[in-house]
Motif scaffolding. Structure first.
Motif, PDB file in Angstrom:
ATOM      1  N   LEU A  29       8.535  14.336  11.922  1.00 44.57           N
ATOM      2  CA  LEU A  29       9.714  15.553  12.049  1.00 44.57           C
ATOM      3  C   LEU A  29      10.252  15.503  13.471  1.00 44.57           C
ATOM      4  CD1 LEU A  29       8.095  18.529  10.234  1.00 44.57           C
ATOM      5  CD2 LEU A  29       9.851  17.085   9.464  1.00 44.57           C
ATOM      6  N   VAL A  30       9.618  15.019  14.453  1.00 45.00           N
ATOM      7  CA  VAL A  30      10.065  14.579  15.759  1.00 45.00           C
ATOM      8  C   VAL A  30      11.041  13.402  16.019  1.00 45.00           C
ATOM      9  CG1 VAL A  30       9.394  14.281  18.291  1.00 45.00           C
ATOM     10  CG2 VAL A  30       8.489  15.913  16.675  1.00 45.00           C
ATOM     11  N   VAL A  31      10.249  12.295  15.193  1.00 41.58           N
ATOM     12  CA  VAL A  31      10.931  10.958  15.573  1.00 41.58           C
ATOM     13  C   VAL A  31      12.277  10.744  14.575  1.00 41.58           C
ATOM     14  CG1 VAL A  31      10.429   8.493  15.303  1.00 41.58           C
ATOM     15  CG2 VAL A  31       8.662  10.102  16.325  1.00 41.58           C
ATOM     16  N   ALA A  86      15.986  20.193   6.691  1.00 36.15           N
ATOM     17  CA  ALA A  86      14.463  20.683   6.201  1.00 36.15           C
ATOM     18  C   ALA A  86      13.739  19.536   6.324  1.00 36.15           C
ATOM     19  CB  ALA A  86      14.475  20.929   4.882  1.00 36.15           C
ATOM     20  N   PHE A  87      14.200  18.346   6.108  1.00 33.94           N
ATOM     21  CA  PHE A  87      13.426  17.064   6.300  1.00 33.94           C
ATOM     22  C   PHE A  87      13.581  16.148   7.534  1.00 33.94           C
ATOM     23  CE2 PHE A  87      13.190  18.207   1.626  1.00 33.94           C
ATOM     24  CZ  PHE A  87      11.735  18.206   1.705  1.00 33.94           C
ATOM     25  N   ALA A 117      17.207  25.693   4.699  1.00 35.52           N
ATOM     26  CA  ALA A 117      16.522  24.525   5.395  1.00 35.52           C
ATOM     27  C   ALA A 117      15.104  25.081   5.819  1.00 35.52           C
ATOM     28  CB  ALA A 117      17.211  23.814   6.374  1.00 35.52           C
ATOM     29  N   ALA A 118      15.156  26.281   6.481  1.00 35.00           N
ATOM     30  CA  ALA A 118      13.837  26.825   6.990  1.00 35.00           C
ATOM     31  C   ALA A 118      12.968  26.996   5.809  1.00 35.00           C
ATOM     32  CB  ALA A 118      14.320  27.912   7.792  1.00 35.00           C
ATOM     33  N   PHE A 147      14.137  21.705  15.208  1.00 34.64           N
ATOM     34  CA  PHE A 147      14.150  22.785  14.156  1.00 34.64           C
ATOM     35  C   PHE A 147      13.178  22.573  13.085  1.00 34.64           C
ATOM     36  CE2 PHE A 147      15.654  23.910   9.853  1.00 34.64           C
ATOM     37  CZ  PHE A 147      15.759  25.295  10.179  1.00 34.64           C
ATOM     38  N   ALA A 148      13.274  21.287  12.551  1.00 35.19           N
ATOM     39  CA  ALA A 148      12.038  20.902  11.667  1.00 35.19           C
ATOM     40  C   ALA A 148      10.834  20.945  11.892  1.00 35.19           C
ATOM     41  CB  ALA A 148      12.361  19.487  10.950  1.00 35.19           C
ATOM     42  N   PHE A 149      10.381  20.393  13.369  1.00 34.20           N
ATOM     43  CA  PHE A 149       9.205  20.498  13.730  1.00 34.20           C
ATOM     44  C   PHE A 149       8.652  21.815  14.003  1.00 34.20           C
ATOM     45  CE2 PHE A 149       6.355  20.184  17.506  1.00 34.20           C
ATOM     46  CZ  PHE A 149       5.232  19.712  17.123  1.00 34.20           C
TER      47      PHE A 149
END
Length: 231
Positions: A19-21, A61-62, A93-94, A145-147
């Motif tokens: 989720l970060v990369v 989201a992903f 997305a959240a 956001f996703a992380f």
């Protein structure tokens, strides 16, 4: 402790790393695709716009698109009429990210923390102040956001509070980046380097300071209370 953490939560940790990369790797290609198809996107019907927001909800989201990327591109392509759609897509997305994270983790992190009462105490304290925790993580333009959705799901923040606080926290920077998008002249240049100007940079800097400073105070207070309870 670290060995146990890796052994018992390898899937959770791998997903959080992705989720970060992934946003960093995916953004350049998506920016070029949007640039090549901006005429098509700007001619979308109402149904097409709805489909657009469904797609960006999934990509956020992903972690395929950063939220800043979506606000900039949508502001440029569609103008202020599309702003409610961006806000709604952030919420969707959240919720998707929250549900997927809970499914992947399946309570493993919580069970792991049971072995470390002090760490579990810190998490419990953060959960009690979850509204502040969520807002502070969302207002920062530098926290992915996703992380952060994934991390907050592990804290087991109540779903309704998570959604509302997420949307409130995202609003200031969403407004700003959406406005930057509406003012831009070139989409590719905008996505590669949003020129926020001096006042914009000061605003973003203030949001980062508020977010990180607030999180430091919140975490420090949670640690002190958890240690005090464990005595």
């Amino acid at each position: 402790m670290w060995k146990k953490l890796l052994q018992q939560n390898s899937g959770t940790l791998l997903y959080s790393l992705l989720l970060v990369v992934v946003p960093v790797l995916a953004s350049s290609g998506l920016a070029f695709w949007l640039y090549q198809n901006q005429g098509f996107l700007q001619s979308l019907t109402v149904g097409g716009m709805v489909l657009y927001f469904v797609v960006v909800s999934l990509t956020m989201a992903f972690a395929l698109t950063p939220t800043t990327f979506v606000a900039l591109a949508t502001g440029f392509l569609f103008g202020w009429v599309a702003f409610p759609g961006v806000v709604a897509s952030y919420g969707v997305a959240a919720l998707i990210g929250y549900a997927v994270a809970r499914l992947i983790d399946h309570g493993k992190m919580t069970n792991f923390l049971h072995q470390f009462p002090k760490a579990e105490g810190v998490i419990d304290e953060l959960r009690e102040h979850s509204w502040s925790l969520i807002v502070l993580t969302r207002i920062s333009p530098v926290l992915p956001f996703a992380f952060m959705t994934f991390v907050l799901s592990l804290v087991r923040v109540p779903r309704g509070r998570f959604l509302l606080a997420s949307m409130v926290g995202m609003l200031p920077r969403t407004l700003f980046f959406f406005w930057v998008g509406t003012q831009a002249q070139d989409l590719l240049a905008l996505l590669q380097d949003p020129n926020a100007g001096t006042s914009g940079k000061l605003l973003l800097g203030a949001l980062v300071v508020i977010s990180l400073g607030g999180l430091y105070v919140l975490l420090n207070r949670a640690i002190k209370k958890a240690l005090h309870r464990s005595r």
